[in-house]
Design an enzyme around this catalytic site. Structure first.
Site, short mmCIF file in Angstrom:
data_model
loop_
_atom_site.label_atom_id
_atom_site.label_comp_id
_atom_site.label_asym_id
_atom_site.label_seq_id
_atom_site.Cartn_x
_atom_site.Cartn_y
_atom_site.Cartn_z
N SER A 14 0.81 -1.22 0.00
CA SER A 14 0.00 0.00 0.00
C SER A 14 0.85 1.28 0.00
O SER A 14 1.86 1.38 0.69
CB SER A 14 -0.91 0.02 1.24
OG SER A 14 -1.54 1.27 1.31
N SER A 16 -0.66 4.10 0.87
CA SER A 16 -1.34 5.01 1.79
C SER A 16 -0.46 5.47 2.96
O SER A 16 -0.52 6.64 3.33
CB SER A 16 -2.63 4.36 2.33
OG SER A 16 -3.59 4.30 1.29
N LYS A 65 -14.07 -4.61 3.31
CA LYS A 65 -14.90 -3.39 3.22
C LYS A 65 -16.37 -3.64 3.55
O LYS A 65 -17.07 -2.72 3.97
CB LYS A 65 -14.79 -2.78 1.82
CG LYS A 65 -13.46 -2.09 1.58
CD LYS A 65 -13.45 -1.39 0.23
CE LYS A 65 -12.11 -0.72 -0.01
NZ LYS A 65 -12.06 0.04 -1.26
N ASP A 102 -14.39 6.43 -1.17
CA ASP A 102 -14.06 6.03 -2.55
C ASP A 102 -15.02 6.69 -3.54
O ASP A 102 -14.60 7.14 -4.62
CB ASP A 102 -14.18 4.51 -2.73
CG ASP A 102 -13.03 3.74 -2.09
OD1 ASP A 102 -11.94 4.31 -1.94
OD2 ASP A 102 -13.25 2.57 -1.74
N GLY A 129 -17.06 -4.25 -4.30
CA GLY A 129 -17.11 -3.02 -3.49
C GLY A 129 -16.79 -1.76 -4.27
O GLY A 129 -17.53 -0.76 -4.19
N ARG A 151 -18.27 -10.09 -15.02
CA ARG A 151 -18.06 -11.48 -15.44
C ARG A 151 -19.23 -12.34 -14.98
O ARG A 151 -19.74 -13.16 -15.73
CB ARG A 151 -16.73 -11.97 -14.83
CG ARG A 151 -16.38 -13.38 -15.14
CD ARG A 151 -15.05 -13.75 -14.54
NE ARG A 151 -15.03 -13.60 -13.08
CZ ARG A 151 -14.01 -13.93 -12.31
NH1 ARG A 151 -12.90 -14.40 -12.87
NH2 ARG A 151 -14.07 -13.78 -11.02
N TYR A 234 -4.12 1.81 -10.20
CA TYR A 234 -3.30 2.99 -10.41
C TYR A 234 -1.93 2.68 -11.02
O TYR A 234 -0.89 2.83 -10.40
CB TYR A 234 -3.16 3.86 -9.14
CG TYR A 234 -3.17 3.14 -7.82
CD1 TYR A 234 -4.38 2.89 -7.18
CD2 TYR A 234 -2.00 2.73 -7.23
CE1 TYR A 234 -4.40 2.22 -5.98
CE2 TYR A 234 -2.01 2.08 -6.01
CZ TYR A 234 -3.22 1.83 -5.40
OH TYR A 234 -3.23 1.18 -4.20
P1 NAP Z 1 -12.66 -7.12 -5.61
O1 NAP Z 1 -13.76 -7.32 -4.63
O2 NAP Z 1 -11.55 -8.10 -5.61
O3 NAP Z 1 -13.26 -7.06 -7.11
C1 NAP Z 1 -13.82 -8.16 -7.64
C2 NAP Z 1 -14.42 -7.78 -9.00
O4 NAP Z 1 -13.46 -8.07 -10.03
C3 NAP Z 1 -15.65 -8.58 -9.29
O5 NAP Z 1 -16.55 -7.79 -10.06
C4 NAP Z 1 -15.08 -9.73 -10.12
O6 NAP Z 1 -16.02 -10.34 -10.96
C5 NAP Z 1 -14.04 -9.02 -10.93
N1 NAP Z 1 -13.02 -9.94 -11.41
C6 NAP Z 1 -12.08 -10.59 -10.69
N2 NAP Z 1 -11.32 -11.35 -11.49
C7 NAP Z 1 -11.79 -11.19 -12.76
C8 NAP Z 1 -11.42 -11.68 -14.03
N3 NAP Z 1 -10.40 -12.52 -14.17
N4 NAP Z 1 -12.10 -11.25 -15.12
C9 NAP Z 1 -13.13 -10.39 -14.99
N5 NAP Z 1 -13.53 -9.88 -13.82
C10 NAP Z 1 -12.88 -10.28 -12.71
O7 NAP Z 1 -12.05 -5.67 -5.46
P2 NAP Z 1 -12.70 -4.24 -5.13
O8 NAP Z 1 -12.45 -3.88 -3.72
O9 NAP Z 1 -14.08 -4.15 -5.65
O10 NAP Z 1 -11.69 -3.35 -6.01
C11 NAP Z 1 -11.67 -3.43 -7.42
C12 NAP Z 1 -10.44 -2.73 -7.96
O11 NAP Z 1 -10.51 -1.33 -7.68
C13 NAP Z 1 -9.13 -3.23 -7.37
O12 NAP Z 1 -8.17 -3.32 -8.38
C14 NAP Z 1 -8.77 -2.14 -6.37
O13 NAP Z 1 -7.37 -2.07 -6.18
C15 NAP Z 1 -9.30 -0.91 -7.09
N6 NAP Z 1 -9.61 0.22 -6.19
C16 NAP Z 1 -8.94 1.39 -6.39
C17 NAP Z 1 -9.23 2.48 -5.60
C18 NAP Z 1 -8.49 3.76 -5.83
O14 NAP Z 1 -8.50 4.61 -4.95
N7 NAP Z 1 -7.88 3.96 -6.98
C19 NAP Z 1 -10.19 2.40 -4.59
C20 NAP Z 1 -10.88 1.19 -4.42
C21 NAP Z 1 -10.57 0.11 -5.23
P3 NAP Z 1 -16.96 -11.55 -10.42
O15 NAP Z 1 -18.09 -10.91 -9.65
O16 NAP Z 1 -17.42 -12.22 -11.65
O17 NAP Z 1 -16.09 -12.40 -9.53
#
Ligand code: NAP
Length: 287
Positions: A14, A16, A65, A102, A129, A151, A234
């Protein structure tokens, strides 16, 4: 020294701590921000410890989360509607309050590149999330059409059903008396998404895909010079590179990380965050 912790697993990567400790130093606050790897089994005791006077609060990241919600005393409205918490702070009576920074952070960073969601079309990839935060934020910001592609289609449908319920009254209108955006759940394929991206609009990657080189949630993205492609990951992902090659404007998620941190810091410090100091620290951490 008071403490602020990042609760997640894994958290070693991280950025952060660098960003927040630079900000705390700038504000002259005697507090330290530290990433604390936390398994699901450890989550209740980690959150309970925040009640101690030595803690100002916490950030929460993957995979906690949603799981953290029942451990808190109350949620801000937006966090309750989204169903995900990334920030914990203490209320007036020392109670633990859950917030989601977020969602507003995405809108703030989009504004920085001149994208204003009102009356536009937005396509969100993912249904977890981060995608929930994006979908709720974009609906709140007044998009005309909101597509969620995932997906697993059923999760996209569930997200939009929750969103519709959260933002409309018995008459089916939003709090400002307007009709909610048109909402469409799709599978994650370029052919399905293409009609919604034609003629402009926003594509947001909120899936977990893009951290590893060469992986992309949407090969050959159906975008052109009229689209903005935003990747919450990022780094310059394959999605961003392929989109830029098609002429689209692109933006990685570093600005969202910055603003979610700045908004969280305001909850802990009760004063404006030194955004430029935080931005410089983050950029330094990316090198
Ligand atoms: P998460 O719970 O791991 O996200 C899971 C999501 O990704 C689900 O929709 C899942 O689909 C999909 N997924 C996983 N593997 C896949 C694959 N091989 N092909 C297609 N879809 C796939 O994570 P999250 O907390 O929601 O965060 C999502 C992303 O946003 C992360 O990369 C995180 O680092 C980023 N993020 C960035 C910030 C920022 O400040 N820039 C803030 C928050 C999050 P299924 O439902 O089909 O499993």
């Amino acid at each position: 020294m008071r403490k602020i912790i990042l609760i997640g697993e894994p958290v070693a990567h991280s950025r952060s701590p660098l960003m927040q400790n630079a900000a705390l130093a700038e504000l002259g606050l005697p507090a330290r921000y530290e990433a604390v790897n936390t398994t699901s089994a450890e989550l209740p005791e980690r959150v309970a410890a925040l009640r101690g006077a030595d803690y100002l609060g916490a950030n929460v990241t993957l995979p906690h989360k949603q799981a953290v919600i029942p451990l808190l005393d109350r949620l801000e409205d937006e966090a309750a509607r989204i169903g995900a918490v990334n920030t914990i702070y203490k209320g007036a009576h020392g109670e633990l309050v859950g917030a989601n920074t977020d969602a507003p952070a995405l809108i703030m960073d989009l504004a920085e590149v001149g994208f204003h969601p009102a009356k536009r079309t937005a396509v969100v990839l993912g249904a977890s999330g981060a995608a929930r935060a994006a979908a709720f934020a974009l609906a709140h910001a007044g998009v005309a059409t909101l597509v969620v592609a995932n997906r697993t289609l059923a999760r996209a449908e569930e997200l939009l059903a929750d969103l519709l319920l959260a933002i409309t009254d018995e008459q089916g209108l939003t709090a400002s008396g307007e009709v909610p955006p048109a909402m469409i759940a799709l599978e994650l394929t370029a052919a399905d998404l293409a009609p919604y991206l034609m003629g402009g609009g926003l594509l947001v990657n909120a899936t977990a895909v893009g951290w590893r080189e060469g992986e992309t949630p949407l090969p050959n993205p159906p975008v052109d010079a009229q689209n903005l492609v935003y990747d919450m990951v990022y780094r310059q992902t394959l999605l961003l590179r392929e989109s830029a090659a098609q002429g689209a404007a692109v933006r990685d998620g570093l600005g969202m990380l910055l603003y979610q941190g700045a908004l969280a810091l305001q909850h802990w410090a009760h004063q404006p965050a030194p955004v430029e100091v935080m931005r410089t620290a983050l950029r330094g951490a990316m090198r």
